[in-house]
Design a protein around this motif. Structure first.
Motif, short mmCIF file in Angstrom:
data_model
loop_
_atom_site.label_atom_id
_atom_site.label_comp_id
_atom_site.label_asym_id
_atom_site.label_seq_id
_atom_site.Cartn_x
_atom_site.Cartn_y
_atom_site.Cartn_z
N ASP A 15 26.44 0.51 9.37
CA ASP A 15 27.88 0.57 9.54
C ASP A 15 28.48 -0.80 9.26
O ASP A 15 27.90 -1.83 9.62
CB ASP A 15 28.26 1.00 10.96
CG ASP A 15 29.76 1.19 11.12
OD1 ASP A 15 30.29 2.16 10.55
OD2 ASP A 15 30.40 0.36 11.79
N GLU A 17 32.19 -2.99 9.81
CA GLU A 17 33.57 -3.12 10.24
C GLU A 17 34.25 -4.02 9.22
O GLU A 17 33.61 -4.89 8.63
CB GLU A 17 33.67 -3.71 11.65
CG GLU A 17 32.98 -2.88 12.72
CD GLU A 17 33.50 -1.45 12.82
OE1 GLU A 17 34.72 -1.26 12.59
OE2 GLU A 17 32.71 -0.55 13.11
N ILE A 60 41.28 -2.12 16.64
CA ILE A 60 40.27 -1.07 16.71
C ILE A 60 38.88 -1.65 16.94
O ILE A 60 38.15 -1.22 17.83
CB ILE A 60 40.31 -0.20 15.44
CG1 ILE A 60 41.57 0.67 15.45
CG2 ILE A 60 39.07 0.69 15.34
CD1 ILE A 60 41.78 1.46 14.18
N HIS A 61 38.49 -2.64 16.13
CA HIS A 61 37.11 -3.15 16.26
C HIS A 61 37.00 -4.36 17.18
O HIS A 61 35.89 -4.73 17.58
CB HIS A 61 36.47 -3.42 14.90
CG HIS A 61 37.24 -4.33 13.98
ND1 HIS A 61 37.68 -5.58 14.33
CD2 HIS A 61 37.61 -4.14 12.68
CE1 HIS A 61 38.29 -6.14 13.29
NE2 HIS A 61 38.28 -5.29 12.29
N HIS A 156 33.44 1.33 17.48
CA HIS A 156 33.93 0.62 16.32
C HIS A 156 33.50 -0.84 16.28
O HIS A 156 34.03 -1.62 15.50
CB HIS A 156 35.45 0.78 16.16
CG HIS A 156 35.83 2.22 16.03
ND1 HIS A 156 35.54 2.97 14.91
CD2 HIS A 156 36.42 3.07 16.89
CE1 HIS A 156 35.96 4.21 15.10
NE2 HIS A 156 36.48 4.29 16.29
N GLN A 157 32.53 -1.20 17.10
CA GLN A 157 31.68 -2.33 16.79
C GLN A 157 30.53 -1.75 15.96
O GLN A 157 30.05 -0.65 16.24
CB GLN A 157 31.14 -2.99 18.06
CG GLN A 157 32.19 -3.75 18.85
CD GLN A 157 32.36 -5.17 18.36
OE1 GLN A 157 31.39 -5.88 18.14
NE2 GLN A 157 33.60 -5.59 18.18
N ASP A 161 28.33 1.79 16.55
CA ASP A 161 28.46 2.93 15.65
C ASP A 161 27.10 3.33 15.06
O ASP A 161 26.84 4.51 14.84
CB ASP A 161 29.45 2.61 14.53
CG ASP A 161 30.89 2.54 15.06
OD1 ASP A 161 31.09 2.70 16.28
OD2 ASP A 161 31.81 2.31 14.25
N ARG A 191 35.45 7.81 12.52
CA ARG A 191 36.26 6.95 11.67
C ARG A 191 37.70 7.06 12.11
O ARG A 191 38.31 8.12 12.00
CB ARG A 191 36.14 7.36 10.20
CG ARG A 191 34.78 7.02 9.60
CD ARG A 191 34.66 5.53 9.33
NE ARG A 191 33.32 5.22 8.86
CZ ARG A 191 32.91 4.00 8.59
NH1 ARG A 191 33.69 2.97 8.75
NH2 ARG A 191 31.68 3.79 8.18
#
Length: 213
Positions: A15, A17, A60-61, A156-157, A161, A191
């Protein structure tokens, strides 16, 4: 035929970010898992010409521009480390078109070529789910929700994820798909888009690309 994995190994998952979802976006964090399910995660120090930034994505992240500048690893080093860890593998992601875009951005900036390729997580899972005619319509949503509930950490790190994808794989692999038809509450999408962003920008730019990275 679905790919075969032994009882002691897992597929690899990855993943990114990113700074935003624009065409100027770039990866700020990457995580991946190996065949034993161990997760490795790094912040990425931006290249000099990587200036894009979206405050909505940061919300978000939770990763700031200052943190990647101060704590991020050199791009070339990250590319080498990824190739060392993932060479020759298919590495699965739940956002393959976006992640291919950011993988390409990373390796072009690092003057390197990836020695692995990305695969679509949901194409990996599909052959292991019940046949469509026997499948509850909300099965995948419920499996995703269940996997998130099993996953500690900040969504969302990148490392969180990847752990979510490992949990989702385990649920399907061990047959939880057969009993996941009941509604488990609101869906938690793997997402989410920053405010003001939808399936536009970089996602529209790379939509439908199955070649290259």
């Amino acid at each position: 035929m679905p790919a075969s994995f032994s009882h002691s190994t897992f597929p690899c998952f990855l993943d990114f970010e990113a700074s935003s979802l624009s065409e100027q976006s770039y990866p700020v964090q990457v995580a991946w898992s190996d065949g034993e399910g161990q997760v490795e995660c790094w912040l990425i120090r931006p290249a000099d010409d990587w200036r894009d930034w979206c405050e909505g994505a940061e919300e978000i992240h939770g990763i700031t521009r200052e943190s990647i500048e101060d704590e991020g690893q050199d791009i070339a080093w990250v590319c080498r480390r990824m190739n060392q860890a993932l060479a020759g593998k298919v590495v699965f992601t739940d956002g393959v078109h976006l992640d291919r875009f950011w993988l390409r951005r990373l390796f072009v900036a690092g003057n390197a070529m990836p020695r692995f390729r990305l695969g679509d997580l949901f194409k990996l899972l599909e052959p292991r789910l019940p046949p469509p005619e026997y499948r509850p319509p909300d099965l995948l949503r419920n499996l995703i929700d269940k996997a998130w509930k099993l996953t500690p950490g900040f969504a969302h790190q990148a490392d969180t994820d990847v752990k979510y994808m490992l949990n989702l794989w385990q649920l399907v692999r061990h047959g939880s798909a057969l009993s996941a038809g009941a509604d488990t509450g609101p869906s938690m999408s793997p997402r989410l888009y920053p405010p003001g962003h939808g399936p536009t920008g970089v996602q529209a730019h790379v939509r439908g690309r199955d070649g290259g990275y």
